[in-house]
Write a protein that holds these residues in place. Structure first.
Motif, PDB file in Angstrom:
ATOM      1  N   GLY A 147       0.797  -1.221   0.000  1.00  0.00           N
ATOM      2  CA  GLY A 147       0.000   0.000   0.000  1.00  0.00           C
ATOM      3  C   GLY A 147       0.829   1.270   0.000  1.00  0.00           C
ATOM      4  O   GLY A 147       0.281   2.364  -0.184  1.00  0.00           O
ATOM      5  N   GLU A 148       2.154   1.170   0.208  1.00  0.00           N
ATOM      6  CA  GLU A 148       3.010   2.356   0.239  1.00  0.00           C
ATOM      7  C   GLU A 148       3.861   2.489  -1.017  1.00  0.00           C
ATOM      8  O   GLU A 148       4.846   3.223  -1.027  1.00  0.00           O
ATOM      9  N   GLU A 149       3.475   1.802  -2.092  1.00  0.00           N
ATOM     10  CA  GLU A 149       4.291   1.839  -3.309  1.00  0.00           C
ATOM     11  C   GLU A 149       4.476   3.252  -3.830  1.00  0.00           C
ATOM     12  O   GLU A 149       5.591   3.656  -4.174  1.00  0.00           O
ATOM     13  N   ARG A 150       3.402   4.012  -3.885  1.00  0.00           N
ATOM     14  CA  ARG A 150       3.527   5.369  -4.436  1.00  0.00           C
ATOM     15  C   ARG A 150       4.371   6.258  -3.526  1.00  0.00           C
ATOM     16  O   ARG A 150       5.128   7.105  -3.999  1.00  0.00           O
ATOM     17  N   LEU A 151       4.252   6.072  -2.220  1.00  0.00           N
ATOM     18  CA  LEU A 151       5.098   6.831  -1.302  1.00  0.00           C
ATOM     19  C   LEU A 151       6.565   6.517  -1.540  1.00  0.00           C
ATOM     20  O   LEU A 151       7.418   7.411  -1.499  1.00  0.00           O
TER      21      LEU A 151
END
Length: 428
Positions: A147-151
């Motif tokens: 869920g933190e790929e874009r971050l």
């Protein structure tokens, strides 16, 4: 008890990390260090490559430019090879190989003396760069909390801008203190940075996602089922590649168009292009993580669409000084600064979201081939932009801005097809 040790409580640390837009970095120290070292090496040399070659070879500027262009063109097919290698050996091995290839290319730069040697050295360097970016995006899922790929993509963008800026600053100081002869030492140091980055990637052991450094044990059969024809039938991914090509052409404004447009077309101050580039680099380094954290609550396709709209606005503002040639210098500088701030915001919005989709939309059985297609949009865009944008500028100064704005506007409705098929949202 944590306050007695002088350390902030865990909840407070998490709050500070969230406000800064940073992902969870636990277990990814070598991965982060590898990106920092790699970007530092990139910044050390690339801004001064032509300066080094003019003193190392005594060839004409035109001959050096032609040799570099030839080397770049010869490296265009390398992402296809990188895709095949990634499907076979996994992204970590390919990224390590890419750094070794780049190190070899810069080692060749130390002994160049003729045009064909320059082309060979640059071919090797660009081959390493193309291999690197074909596989590097797929390391993020191995490093991040789901869920933190874009971050993570936003954080890496910030980190690389800091590294490249630091490398460029070191090079500028070395050039000022030691003169052109100091660039030989920087080339040698750059070889060492790429070797160091390769070692860090090889020794990094991901603690999240697939645990093995290469493909999973049961991935051999799916990898064989992947094919280029399957990629060509994947219309959604090809649309992503097309949208990214529009983004790539826009990203060529700072290195290709900005200086000649400001100084030759607008006859504005020679200090302006450098100032705008510093603002862009600093803003990306400082603001990307924070803005990406705030935009992560929205689907990627919506963020990309918003980024393209902001980009279209920036190109309109870039063209605005053409409406009154000979206007006051402060007004021209103000407009160009506003345009660069909008351009930078567009870059911050689009880049992490496009990278995230390049990974999430690629099927596991042909991930490498899909990443090769995505990287080809960067290679092709980087190759054609100097010719197209400068030719349009020479014909009519407004034409390159009109082209870039039109491509950005056309990309907005196209991003709707990139929405999750089960819950599309209307575009803003």
């Amino acid at each position: 008890m944590s306050t007695l040790t002088g350390r902030p409580p865990a909840g407070r640390r998490r709050g500070l990390r969230a406000r800064a837009g940073l992902p969870v970095l636990t277990g990814a120290g070598r991965f982060v260090a590898a990106h920092a070292v790699d970007s530092l090496g990139t910044g050390l040399v690339f801004a001064f490559t032509v300066v080094y070659l003019t003193h190392a070879t005594h060839l004409s500027l035109a001959a050096i430019g032609a040799a570099l262009t030839l080397g770049n063109l010869l490296a265009l097919p390398v992402p296809a090879l990188g895709g095949l290698l990634m499907d076979r050996f996994g992204p970590k091995a390919v990224v390590a190989i890419a750094n070794l290839v780049s190190a070899a290319g810069f080692a060749v730069f130390l002994v160049v003396g003729s045009a064909w040697q320059i082309s060979l050295a640059y071919l090797i360097v660009q081959a390493g760069i193309n291999l690197y970016w074909t596989a590097a995006r797929n390391l993020v899922p191995l490093a991040c909390v789901p869920g933190e790929e874009r971050l993570w993509f936003g954080f890496i963008s910030s980190l690389r801008n800091v590294g490249i800026g630091a490398g460029a600053a070191v090079s500028a100081i070395a050039l000022g203190v030691f003169g052109p002869d100091g660039l030989h030492l920087l080339i040698a140091v750059n070889v060492g940075t790429f070797l160091g980055a390769a070692l860090l990637f090889l020794t990094w052991k991901p603690t999240r996602g697939p645990a093995a450094p290469g493909p999973p044990e049961d991935s051999a059969e799916p990898a064989r089922r992947g094919s280029w024809s399957a990629l060509l039938r994947d219309g959604r991914y090809l649309l992503l590649v097309a949208a990214n090509l529009a983004f790539v052409l826009a990203q060529m404004v700072p290195p290709v168009l900005l200086a000649v447009y400001v100084t030759d077309t607008l006859r504005a101050g020679a200090w302006i292009p450098g100032t705008l580039l510093v603002v862009n680099t600093a803003a990306v380094a400082v603001l990307t993580s924070v803005i990406t954290r705030r935009s992560a609550r929205h689907h990627s396709h919506r963020v990309i669409a918003g980024g393209f709209l902001v980009g279209a606005g920036s190109f309109a503002v870039f063209a605005a000084p053409l409406a009154w040639q000979g206007g006051p210098g402060w007004a021209v500088a103000t407009l160009l600064m506003a345009a660069m701030l909008l351009f930078t915001l567009s870059e911050i919005l689009c880049s992490p979201a496009l990278n995230e989709l390049s990974v999430s939309l690629a099927p596991a059985e042909a991930n490498g081939r899909h990443q090769a297609a995505f990287q080809l949009s960067w290679s092709i865009g980087g190759a054609v932009a100097p010719v197209v944008l400068t030719a349009l500028l020479s014909q009519q100064p407004v034409l390159p801005w009109l082209l870039l704005a039109s491509l950005s506007v056309l990309a907005v409705p196209a991003t709707r097809a990139l929405a999750p098929p089960d819950r599309e949202e209307p575009l803003p």
